[in-house]
Design a protein around this motif. Structure first.
Motif, PDB file in Angstrom:
ATOM      1  N   MET A   1       0.841  -1.187   0.000  1.00 35.87           N
ATOM      2  CA  MET A   1       0.000   0.000   0.000  1.00 35.87           C
ATOM      3  C   MET A   1       0.883   1.246   0.000  1.00 35.87           C
ATOM      4  N   LYS A   2       0.553   2.220  -0.880  1.00 35.79           N
ATOM      5  CA  LYS A   2       1.349   3.436  -0.969  1.00 35.79           C
ATOM      6  C   LYS A   2       1.021   4.371   0.183  1.00 35.79           C
ATOM      7  N   SER A   3       2.024   5.162   0.535  1.00 31.58           N
ATOM      8  CA  SER A   3       1.841   6.136   1.603  1.00 31.58           C
ATOM      9  C   SER A   3       0.873   7.223   1.153  1.00 31.58           C
ATOM     10  N   ALA A   4       0.056   7.717   2.084  1.00 30.26           N
ATOM     11  CA  ALA A   4      -0.896   8.777   1.768  1.00 30.26           C
ATOM     12  C   ALA A   4      -0.180  10.095   1.498  1.00 30.26           C
ATOM     13  N   ALA A   5       1.070  10.229   1.961  1.00 29.41           N
ATOM     14  CA  ALA A   5       1.817  11.466   1.790  1.00 29.41           C
ATOM     15  C   ALA A   5       2.389  11.613   0.381  1.00 29.41           C
ATOM     16  N   VAL A   6       2.333  10.572  -0.434  1.00 31.96           N
ATOM     17  CA  VAL A   6       2.921  10.608  -1.768  1.00 31.96           C
ATOM     18  C   VAL A   6       1.860  11.019  -2.787  1.00 31.96           C
ATOM     19  N   SER A   7       2.144  12.086  -3.542  1.00 34.49           N
ATOM     20  CA  SER A   7       1.242  12.552  -4.588  1.00 34.49           C
ATOM     21  C   SER A   7       2.010  12.620  -5.898  1.00 34.49           C
ATOM     22  N   LYS A   8       1.268  12.440  -6.999  1.00 41.37           N
ATOM     23  CA  LYS A   8       1.880  12.397  -8.328  1.00 41.37           C
ATOM     24  C   LYS A   8       1.196  13.421  -9.230  1.00 41.37           C
ATOM     25  N   PHE A   9       2.010  14.238  -9.940  1.00 46.18           N
ATOM     26  CA  PHE A   9       1.492  15.269 -10.834  1.00 46.18           C
ATOM     27  C   PHE A   9       2.209  15.160 -12.179  1.00 46.18           C
ATOM     28  N   LYS A  10       1.447  14.969 -13.247  1.00 48.46           N
ATOM     29  CA  LYS A  10       2.036  14.833 -14.585  1.00 48.46           C
ATOM     30  C   LYS A  10       2.557  16.182 -15.077  1.00 48.46           C
ATOM     31  N   LEU A  11       3.739  16.163 -15.693  1.00 47.61           N
ATOM     32  CA  LEU A  11       4.363  17.383 -16.206  1.00 47.61           C
ATOM     33  C   LEU A  11       3.844  17.693 -17.612  1.00 47.61           C
ATOM     34  N   LEU A  12       3.250  18.850 -17.786  1.00 48.10           N
ATOM     35  CA  LEU A  12       2.583  19.205 -19.035  1.00 48.10           C
ATOM     36  C   LEU A  12       3.495  19.277 -20.270  1.00 48.10           C
ATOM     37  N   PRO A  13       4.716  19.818 -20.184  1.00 46.81           N
ATOM     38  CA  PRO A  13       5.532  19.863 -21.411  1.00 46.81           C
ATOM     39  C   PRO A  13       5.777  18.475 -22.003  1.00 46.81           C
ATOM     40  N   TYR A  14       6.028  17.499 -21.161  1.00 46.69           N
ATOM     41  CA  TYR A  14       6.247  16.134 -21.641  1.00 46.69           C
ATOM     42  C   TYR A  14       4.953  15.542 -22.204  1.00 46.69           C
ATOM     43  N   GLN A  15       3.822  15.845 -21.556  1.00 47.37           N
ATOM     44  CA  GLN A  15       2.537  15.336 -22.027  1.00 47.37           C
ATOM     45  C   GLN A  15       2.206  15.889 -23.414  1.00 47.37           C
ATOM     46  N   MET A  16       2.517  17.162 -23.629  1.00 48.53           N
ATOM     47  CA  MET A  16       2.238  17.794 -24.918  1.00 48.53           C
ATOM     48  C   MET A  16       3.115  17.216 -26.028  1.00 48.53           C
ATOM     49  N   LEU A  17       4.383  16.977 -25.708  1.00 44.13           N
ATOM     50  CA  LEU A  17       5.268  16.338 -26.691  1.00 44.13           C
ATOM     51  C   LEU A  17       4.765  14.945 -27.046  1.00 44.13           C
ATOM     52  N   ALA A  18       4.382  14.186 -26.045  1.00 45.11           N
ATOM     53  CA  ALA A  18       3.892  12.822 -26.283  1.00 45.11           C
ATOM     54  C   ALA A  18       2.637  12.843 -27.137  1.00 45.11           C
ATOM     55  N   LYS A  19       1.728  13.762 -26.831  1.00 44.43           N
ATOM     56  CA  LYS A  19       0.479  13.856 -27.584  1.00 44.43           C
ATOM     57  C   LYS A  19       0.749  14.158 -29.057  1.00 44.43           C
ATOM     58  N   ARG A  20       1.703  15.027 -29.322  1.00 48.84           N
ATOM     59  CA  ARG A  20       2.001  15.424 -30.697  1.00 48.84           C
ATOM     60  C   ARG A  20       2.730  14.332 -31.469  1.00 48.84           C
ATOM     61  N   TRP A  21       3.622  13.590 -30.806  1.00 50.75           N
ATOM     62  CA  TRP A  21       4.499  12.644 -31.511  1.00 50.75           C
ATOM     63  C   TRP A  21       3.982  11.212 -31.550  1.00 50.75           C
ATOM     64  N   THR A  22       3.042  10.839 -30.690  1.00 46.78           N
ATOM     65  CA  THR A  22       2.620   9.440 -30.618  1.00 46.78           C
ATOM     66  C   THR A  22       2.067   8.927 -31.943  1.00 46.78           C
ATOM     67  N   GLY A  23       1.152   9.664 -32.542  1.00 49.73           N
ATOM     68  CA  GLY A  23       0.543   9.232 -33.809  1.00 49.73           C
ATOM     69  C   GLY A  23       1.559   9.069 -34.932  1.00 49.73           C
ATOM     70  N   PRO A  24       2.332  10.118 -35.248  1.00 51.45           N
ATOM     71  CA  PRO A  24       3.334   9.968 -36.311  1.00 51.45           C
ATOM     72  C   PRO A  24       4.350   8.862 -36.031  1.00 51.45           C
ATOM     73  N   ALA A  25       4.782   8.734 -34.776  1.00 48.22           N
ATOM     74  CA  ALA A  25       5.750   7.683 -34.432  1.00 48.22           C
ATOM     75  C   ALA A  25       5.144   6.306 -34.657  1.00 48.22           C
ATOM     76  N   PHE A  26       3.884   6.144 -34.271  1.00 48.89           N
ATOM     77  CA  PHE A  26       3.226   4.858 -34.460  1.00 48.89           C
ATOM     78  C   PHE A  26       3.110   4.513 -35.950  1.00 48.89           C
ATOM     79  N   TRP A  27       2.716   5.474 -36.768  1.00 48.59           N
ATOM     80  CA  TRP A  27       2.498   5.192 -38.194  1.00 48.59           C
ATOM     81  C   TRP A  27       3.798   4.974 -38.962  1.00 48.59           C
ATOM     82  N   LEU A  28       4.926   5.385 -38.400  1.00 48.72           N
ATOM     83  CA  LEU A  28       6.213   5.067 -39.034  1.00 48.72           C
ATOM     84  C   LEU A  28       6.468   3.556 -39.049  1.00 48.72           C
ATOM     85  N   ILE A  29       5.958   2.860 -38.051  1.00 44.90           N
ATOM     86  CA  ILE A  29       6.217   1.414 -37.932  1.00 44.90           C
ATOM     87  C   ILE A  29       5.590   0.646 -39.098  1.00 44.90           C
ATOM     88  N   PRO A  30       4.263   0.727 -39.330  1.00 46.81           N
ATOM     89  CA  PRO A  30       3.720  -0.016 -40.475  1.00 46.81           C
ATOM     90  C   PRO A  30       4.217   0.522 -41.816  1.00 46.81           C
TER      91      PRO A  30
END
Length: 193
Positions: A1-30
């Motif tokens: 069980m995780k401690s109640a004192a531990v919180s997690k917050f996603k970093l927006l710059p990385y999320q935005m990069l992932a959102k933009r690149w995931t589709g093109p990166a995936f379609w490069l494979i096929p």
């Protein structure tokens, strides 16, 4: 069980990069697999380039894997420190290093007019956001090393400070302040013994 004192917050710059690149990166494979399959079958193409399709597919796999790692980038608050988890390297910051926690507009730190057009478009959603700025007494690692691993928008350009763009900035600010206060109180109690 995780401690109640531990919180997690996603970093927006990385999320935005992932959102933009995931589709093109995936379609490069096929696309790469199809190219790798088609080149040997077409006599008009030079056979020495038959590996090109597999190289494209390999690059697609690497980029797609990287976008999955980008999605995992976050800040985690613990009892004695908070940790910035980048795709490849976590960096811990002790509450002892914090001088001040404040809320700022992202565009007051990184002016959109000074950014290149491509970067302005990629991070368009960031310019109107409120971010948590954490002024530090000093960095735990050399600045050149932090610049190597942290996104450029996580380091304040004019101060010894972190810029933490997260969706729930109010919760992060309160969490950091309460954990820092609790850490300082525990330290005072230990010194008072």
């Amino acid at each position: 069980m995780k401690s109640a004192a531990v919180s997690k917050f996603k970093l927006l710059p990385y999320q935005m990069l992932a959102k933009r690149w995931t589709g093109p990166a995936f379609w490069l494979i096929p696309a790469g697999i199809a190219l790798g399959w088609a080149i040997p079958k077409l006599p008009q193409l030079n056979q020495q380039y038959s590996f090109a399709g597999w190289v494209v597919a390999g690059i697609g796999v690497l980029l797609f894997t990287y976008t999955l790692l980008l999605r995992r980038a976050h800040i985690r608050c613990h009892k004695n420190n908070f940790v910035i988890h980048t795709p490849f390297y976590p960096v811990a910051f002790s509450y002892q290093r914090i001088e001040m926690i404040r809320l700022l507009d992202f565009k007051s730190i990184f002016s959109p007019e000074k950014e290149k057009k491509a970067r302005r478009q990629l991070y368009a959603d960031l310019w109107g956001k409120t971010v948590v700025a954490v002024n530090l007494k000093g960095y735990p690692l050399p600045l050149w090393w932090l610049r190597l691993w942290l996104h450029p928008y996580l380091l304040h350009p004019g101060e010894t400070a972190l810029v933490l763009p997260v969706e729930d900035w109010m919760k992060l600010s309160l969490k950091l302040e309460s954990l820092r206060t609790a850490w300082l109180e525990t330290r005072r109690q230990r010194q008072g013994r």
